[in-house]
Design a protein around this motif. Structure first.
Motif, PDB file in Angstrom:
ATOM      1  N   ARG A  19       0.838  -1.203   0.000  1.00 27.61           N
ATOM      2  CA  ARG A  19       0.000   0.000   0.000  1.00 27.61           C
ATOM      3  C   ARG A  19       0.874   1.255   0.000  1.00 27.61           C
ATOM      4  NH1 ARG A  19      -3.806   2.703  -2.030  1.00 27.61           N
ATOM      5  NH2 ARG A  19      -4.649   0.638  -2.385  1.00 27.61           N
ATOM      6  N   LEU A  20       2.004   1.217   0.697  1.00 30.67           N
ATOM      7  CA  LEU A  20       2.917   2.360   0.696  1.00 30.67           C
ATOM      8  C   LEU A  20       3.479   2.613  -0.708  1.00 30.67           C
ATOM      9  CD1 LEU A  20       4.885   1.793   4.022  1.00 30.67           C
ATOM     10  CD2 LEU A  20       3.116   3.509   3.569  1.00 30.67           C
ATOM     11  N   VAL A  21       3.838   1.553  -1.392  1.00 28.46           N
ATOM     12  CA  VAL A  21       4.343   1.688  -2.762  1.00 28.46           C
ATOM     13  C   VAL A  21       3.252   2.286  -3.649  1.00 28.46           C
ATOM     14  CG1 VAL A  21       5.106   0.404  -4.806  1.00 28.46           C
ATOM     15  CG2 VAL A  21       6.068  -0.140  -2.560  1.00 28.46           C
ATOM     16  N   ILE A  22       2.034   1.787  -3.513  1.00 26.28           N
ATOM     17  CA  ILE A  22       0.907   2.298  -4.300  1.00 26.28           C
ATOM     18  C   ILE A  22       0.706   3.781  -4.018  1.00 26.28           C
ATOM     19  CG2 ILE A  22      -1.611   2.186  -4.536  1.00 26.28           C
ATOM     20  CD1 ILE A  22      -1.299  -0.900  -4.093  1.00 26.28           C
ATOM     21  N   SER A  23       0.788   4.159  -2.751  1.00 25.20           N
ATOM     22  CA  SER A  23       0.612   5.564  -2.375  1.00 25.20           C
ATOM     23  C   SER A  23       1.696   6.447  -2.984  1.00 25.20           C
ATOM     24  CB  SER A  23       0.617   5.714  -0.856  1.00 25.20           C
ATOM     25  OG  SER A  23      -0.496   5.069  -0.294  1.00 25.20           O
ATOM     26  N   LEU A  24       2.914   5.937  -3.039  1.00 23.30           N
ATOM     27  CA  LEU A  24       3.995   6.705  -3.655  1.00 23.30           C
ATOM     28  C   LEU A  24       3.759   6.885  -5.153  1.00 23.30           C
ATOM     29  CD1 LEU A  24       7.074   5.315  -1.714  1.00 23.30           C
ATOM     30  CD2 LEU A  24       6.148   7.640  -1.606  1.00 23.30           C
ATOM     31  N   TYR A  25       3.294   5.843  -5.819  1.00 21.86           N
ATOM     32  CA  TYR A  25       2.959   5.973  -7.240  1.00 21.86           C
ATOM     33  C   TYR A  25       1.869   7.017  -7.430  1.00 21.86           C
ATOM     34  CZ  TYR A  25       5.719   2.208  -9.278  1.00 21.86           C
ATOM     35  OH  TYR A  25       6.751   1.447  -9.746  1.00 21.86           O
ATOM     36  N   GLU A  26       0.841   6.959  -6.583  1.00 23.50           N
ATOM     37  CA  GLU A  26      -0.249   7.923  -6.694  1.00 23.50           C
ATOM     38  C   GLU A  26       0.249   9.342  -6.488  1.00 23.50           C
ATOM     39  OE1 GLU A  26      -3.006   6.190  -3.898  1.00 23.50           O
ATOM     40  OE2 GLU A  26      -3.736   4.758  -5.395  1.00 23.50           O
ATOM     41  N   GLN A  27       1.171   9.521  -5.552  1.00 24.17           N
ATOM     42  CA  GLN A  27       1.729  10.849  -5.312  1.00 24.17           C
ATOM     43  C   GLN A  27       2.517  11.335  -6.520  1.00 24.17           C
ATOM     44  OE1 GLN A  27       1.370  13.041  -2.525  1.00 24.17           O
ATOM     45  NE2 GLN A  27       2.125  14.337  -4.173  1.00 24.17           N
ATOM     46  N   ALA A  28       3.352  10.476  -7.087  1.00 24.33           N
ATOM     47  CA  ALA A  28       4.149  10.870  -8.253  1.00 24.33           C
ATOM     48  C   ALA A  28       3.244  11.239  -9.425  1.00 24.33           C
ATOM     49  CB  ALA A  28       5.112   9.746  -8.645  1.00 24.33           C
ATOM     50  N   ILE A  51       7.518  18.491 -10.831  1.00 22.59           N
ATOM     51  CA  ILE A  51       8.486  17.534 -11.383  1.00 22.59           C
ATOM     52  C   ILE A  51       9.529  17.169 -10.339  1.00 22.59           C
ATOM     53  CG2 ILE A  51      10.334  17.234 -13.093  1.00 22.59           C
ATOM     54  CD1 ILE A  51       8.568  18.883 -15.045  1.00 22.59           C
ATOM     55  N   ASN A  52      10.029  18.147  -9.610  1.00 22.89           N
ATOM     56  CA  ASN A  52      11.035  17.865  -8.587  1.00 22.89           C
ATOM     57  C   ASN A  52      10.488  16.944  -7.496  1.00 22.89           C
ATOM     58  OD1 ASN A  52      13.024  19.304  -9.883  1.00 22.89           O
ATOM     59  ND2 ASN A  52      12.808  21.118  -8.598  1.00 22.89           N
ATOM     60  N   HIS A  53       9.250  17.172  -7.096  1.00 20.05           N
ATOM     61  CA  HIS A  53       8.678  16.303  -6.063  1.00 20.05           C
ATOM     62  C   HIS A  53       8.488  14.890  -6.613  1.00 20.05           C
ATOM     63  CE1 HIS A  53       5.862  14.761  -2.994  1.00 20.05           C
ATOM     64  NE2 HIS A  53       6.685  15.439  -2.214  1.00 20.05           N
TER      65      HIS A  53
END
Length: 151
Positions: A19-28, A51-53
């Motif tokens: 779920r953490l990985v999924i959340s990071l993808y969603e953030q990107a 882009i930097n984030h």
């Protein structure tokens, strides 16, 4: 602290590694969508910030790979993250919406794969997988699709 960041912190605290990985993808993906909007508006500062984030999020994903235990999957993901990062640097330099959209699409595809991993790991292992019922026609005779549903 605003409500959005409070919510995100609560989600992170109780989340599984997948779920953490999924959340990071969603953030990107969200960061890059904001960058596209900023690019279309001519807002250089917001585009650069988005882009930097996204680059920081992807670096976090890449840095969390366990190359020893992950074997080929980890190596493939590391390569994927490098390609996305290069694409984002190019999109920033060329100020290209098309290049940003391509990176969003690639991230979205892998995001979907992670969602599948989450679904597969959440399914009870002792029970055989049943195909989902997709229409009223699959309901047992004499029942409605909502039969047995409780709020």
């Amino acid at each position: 602290m605003n409500a959005r960041s409070t919510y995100r912190e609560a989600v992170v605290r109780g989340a599984s590694p997948v779920r953490l990985v999924i959340s990071l993808y969603e953030q990107a993906i969200e960061d890059l969508r904001c960058a596209v909007i900023a690019l279309e508006k001519g807002d250089i500062e917001a585009r650069t910030r988005g882009i930097n984030h996204a680059l920081m999020v992807i670096a976090q994903l890449q840095g969390s790979l366990d190359m020893e235990r992950g074997a080929d999957v980890a190596r493939n993901l590391a390569h994927f993250y490098s390609i996305v990062r290069s694409g984002l640097v190019e999109a920033q330099a060329k100020q290209s919406t098309a290049l940003l959209e391509r990176q969003i699409s690639q991230l979205a595809t892998v995001h979907e794969a992670w969602l599948e991993v989450e679904r597969a790991t959440a399914a009870p292992e002792s029970q055989p997988q049943q195909p989902p019922q997709t229409s009223v026609l699959n309901s047992p005779p004499g029942t409605s699709p909502a039969a047995g549903w409780n709020a």
